[in-house]
Scaffold this motif. Sequence first.
Motif, PDB file in Angstrom:
ATOM      1  N   MET A  22       0.838  -1.191   0.000  1.00 33.00           N
ATOM      2  CA  MET A  22       0.000   0.000   0.000  1.00 33.00           C
ATOM      3  C   MET A  22       0.877   1.245   0.000  1.00 33.00           C
ATOM      4  SD  MET A  22      -2.831   1.196   2.760  1.00 33.00           S
ATOM      5  CE  MET A  22      -3.306  -0.460   3.216  1.00 33.00           C
ATOM      6  N   THR A  23       0.832   2.030  -1.023  1.00 32.10           N
ATOM      7  CA  THR A  23       1.619   3.251  -1.022  1.00 32.10           C
ATOM      8  C   THR A  23       0.832   4.329  -0.304  1.00 32.10           C
ATOM      9  OG1 THR A  23       0.674   3.852  -3.125  1.00 32.10           O
ATOM     10  CG2 THR A  23       2.831   2.787  -3.171  1.00 32.10           C
ATOM     11  N   SER A  24       1.553   5.063   0.549  1.00 29.88           N
ATOM     12  CA  SER A  24       0.856   6.085   1.327  1.00 29.88           C
ATOM     13  C   SER A  24       1.176   7.470   0.763  1.00 29.88           C
ATOM     14  CB  SER A  24       1.309   5.984   2.780  1.00 29.88           C
ATOM     15  OG  SER A  24       0.685   6.978   3.535  1.00 29.88           O
ATOM     16  N   GLN A  25       0.162   8.226   0.513  1.00 33.92           N
ATOM     17  CA  GLN A  25       0.381   9.558  -0.053  1.00 33.92           C
ATOM     18  C   GLN A  25       0.495  10.593   1.060  1.00 33.92           C
ATOM     19  OE1 GLN A  25      -2.641  10.251  -2.974  1.00 33.92           O
ATOM     20  NE2 GLN A  25      -1.536   9.067  -4.506  1.00 33.92           N
ATOM     21  N   THR A  26       0.802  11.800   0.670  1.00 33.06           N
ATOM     22  CA  THR A  26       0.947  12.868   1.647  1.00 33.06           C
ATOM     23  C   THR A  26      -0.328  13.066   2.443  1.00 33.06           C
ATOM     24  OG1 THR A  26       0.330  14.357  -0.094  1.00 33.06           O
ATOM     25  CG2 THR A  26       2.673  14.214   0.426  1.00 33.06           C
ATOM     26  N   ALA A  27      -0.167  13.446   3.685  1.00 33.59           N
ATOM     27  CA  ALA A  27      -1.309  13.550   4.577  1.00 33.59           C
ATOM     28  C   ALA A  27      -2.042  14.880   4.423  1.00 33.59           C
ATOM     29  CB  ALA A  27      -0.865  13.372   6.021  1.00 33.59           C
ATOM     30  N   THR A  28      -1.531  15.747   3.561  1.00 32.69           N
ATOM     31  CA  THR A  28      -2.199  17.039   3.407  1.00 32.69           C
ATOM     32  C   THR A  28      -3.636  16.818   2.973  1.00 32.69           C
ATOM     33  OG1 THR A  28      -1.262  17.106   1.216  1.00 32.69           O
ATOM     34  CG2 THR A  28      -0.218  18.490   2.879  1.00 32.69           C
ATOM     35  N   ALA A  29      -4.542  17.166   3.861  1.00 31.87           N
ATOM     36  CA  ALA A  29      -5.954  16.891   3.606  1.00 31.87           C
ATOM     37  C   ALA A  29      -6.647  18.137   3.066  1.00 31.87           C
ATOM     38  CB  ALA A  29      -6.626  16.405   4.886  1.00 31.87           C
ATOM     39  N   GLU A  30      -6.016  18.703   2.053  1.00 31.86           N
ATOM     40  CA  GLU A  30      -6.617  19.929   1.502  1.00 31.86           C
ATOM     41  C   GLU A  30      -7.940  19.608   0.833  1.00 31.86           C
ATOM     42  OE1 GLU A  30      -4.899  18.300  -2.264  1.00 31.86           O
ATOM     43  OE2 GLU A  30      -4.590  18.125  -0.126  1.00 31.86           O
ATOM     44  N   ARG A  31      -8.888  20.501   0.958  1.00 33.13           N
ATOM     45  CA  ARG A  31     -10.131  20.324   0.206  1.00 33.13           C
ATOM     46  C   ARG A  31      -9.830  20.650  -1.243  1.00 33.13           C
ATOM     47  NH1 ARG A  31     -14.979  19.519   2.683  1.00 33.13           N
ATOM     48  NH2 ARG A  31     -16.225  20.414   1.026  1.00 33.13           N
ATOM     49  N   SER A  32     -10.566  20.018  -2.096  1.00 33.91           N
ATOM     50  CA  SER A  32     -10.338  20.253  -3.510  1.00 33.91           C
ATOM     51  C   SER A  32     -10.606  21.700  -3.870  1.00 33.91           C
ATOM     52  CB  SER A  32     -11.279  19.375  -4.312  1.00 33.91           C
ATOM     53  OG  SER A  32     -10.564  18.370  -4.920  1.00 33.91           O
ATOM     54  N   PRO A  33      -9.882  22.213  -4.852  1.00 33.93           N
ATOM     55  CA  PRO A  33     -10.166  23.580  -5.264  1.00 33.93           C
ATOM     56  C   PRO A  33     -11.582  23.668  -5.841  1.00 33.93           C
ATOM     57  CG  PRO A  33      -8.713  22.485  -6.833  1.00 33.93           C
ATOM     58  CD  PRO A  33      -8.835  21.586  -5.648  1.00 33.93           C
TER      59      PRO A  33
END
Lengths: 262, 247
Positions: free
Chosen positions: A1-12
């Motif tokens: 399982m590749t883990s992506q960045t945790a930045t939980a930005e809302r979509s633009p």
Amino acid sequence: MTSQTATAERSPAPAHPGARSWLLLAVCEAKMVIRDTAGLIVPFGLPVLILVMSASSASETVITGGRTALDIHVIPLVFTMVVGLIGVVNTPSFLSAYRRTGVLRRLGTTPASPAMVLVAQVAVGVVQAVLGMAVAFGAAVLFFGAKPPIDTGAALGALALGIAVMFALGMVVAAVAPTPNSALAMGLVAYLGLGALGGMFGGKESLPDGVARVGEWLPFGAAVDVLSSAWAGEGVPGPQMAVLAATAAASAVIAAVFFRWE
Amino acid sequence: MNRPAIRVENLRKRYGDTVAVDDLSLRVEQGEVLGILGTNGAGKTTTVELIAGLRAPDGGRVTVMGLDPWRDRAAVRQILGVQLQEAQLHDALTVAELVDLYRSFYPAPRPRDELLELVELTKQRDTRFSRLSGGQAQRLSIALALAGRPRVVILDELTTGLDPRARRRMWATVEQLTEETVVLVSHAMDEVERLCDRVALVRAGRVAALGTPAELVRTAGAADLDEAFLALTGERLGESEEEEEAA
């Protein structure tokens, strides 16, 4: 399982597809029509055929202002028939087939909106109708000495309204018909019904008086009448144009409300 | 722990008297490949349609990267790529024309050539959709699902109806999706076993069991995933008719 960045930005904010995308979709729809060669018979073949059948006698009967029955009766009728066939019958069957085969469902998962598909279809249909009318009018001028309308501005306005009302009705058919066959059936019934009441078969004179009066206010009859007035230079029939505009607007709203992807 | 890519909580959807999805919950982590495995009619496709925002749920909640696919439809469609079972495309358009059309829907699409290469359709770029083989059409469908650089990709019945060679090519394509979160809906055990990090076994609109293929086999005390499926759902995962025909 590749883990992506945790930045939980809302979509633009959703960037709707831009003008280029709308244009591209219209070009694609045009290619669909052009590559379906049989589909070109209705807009280009039919009007010329109708014209040839009725033009020679009508072109000898002068009615008013140097305009013959061909100019005042046949050409407005042929124009309305072309626009009606493409708007009320052809375009909705295309859209309905898209729905049946899942083309619309697939587009529905993308940022493309229902409005984009409808606009592209209508744009391509309108171009076909305009070209079809141009071919028919060109033939009428060349072979039967047809003349342009006395009131060009009114004729263009009448044409625009006629196009608007027929395509808006077609969009209602496309929106509510559950299958391609039912779209074709609904479109044909609407087209033939409105056409019959509007004098498509043998002119208004052959209809019972009451029926003819009603037909004048329905989309087909009203469109023929306003075009006819423009050709004869009889001024603008305001109430009929207003009814055409209102019918077009109401139909467009109904189509937008009921449109489904599947 | 990262925010999940997809969170489904107590999802319910019925059509008339038929309950398609009944209190279904699952969580798909970012970057993982999750398989949804079940027999025909288990509610897999309805679940996908609810996640994609093609239908509104009757109850429960779905989020995709924190967004509600029904209410925030426009935003979700920018980050979600969907390959739908049996959806057709404009059949008179060519592969390249379709790819360009779908790319135009997104603000920062993947280059056309990159997409065609990814799904091995570079040679078919000028072939009309109606002339593609089943496998080629499915691969094009994946290319279109990836056109907008989605964060989450849903692939529904990816290889149903394809011959064994076409299936293996399709799997190779999916194995290249290392950046994206992938939900793979399937009723083919070998496919799920090969491609998925974790598998949700779905039965009658609910998740009967969820885990890595190895965990599921262990939990069920089974010899393989096929047996585990039978033990955990009480159903046998039969081959569909299409696959028998294709084989």
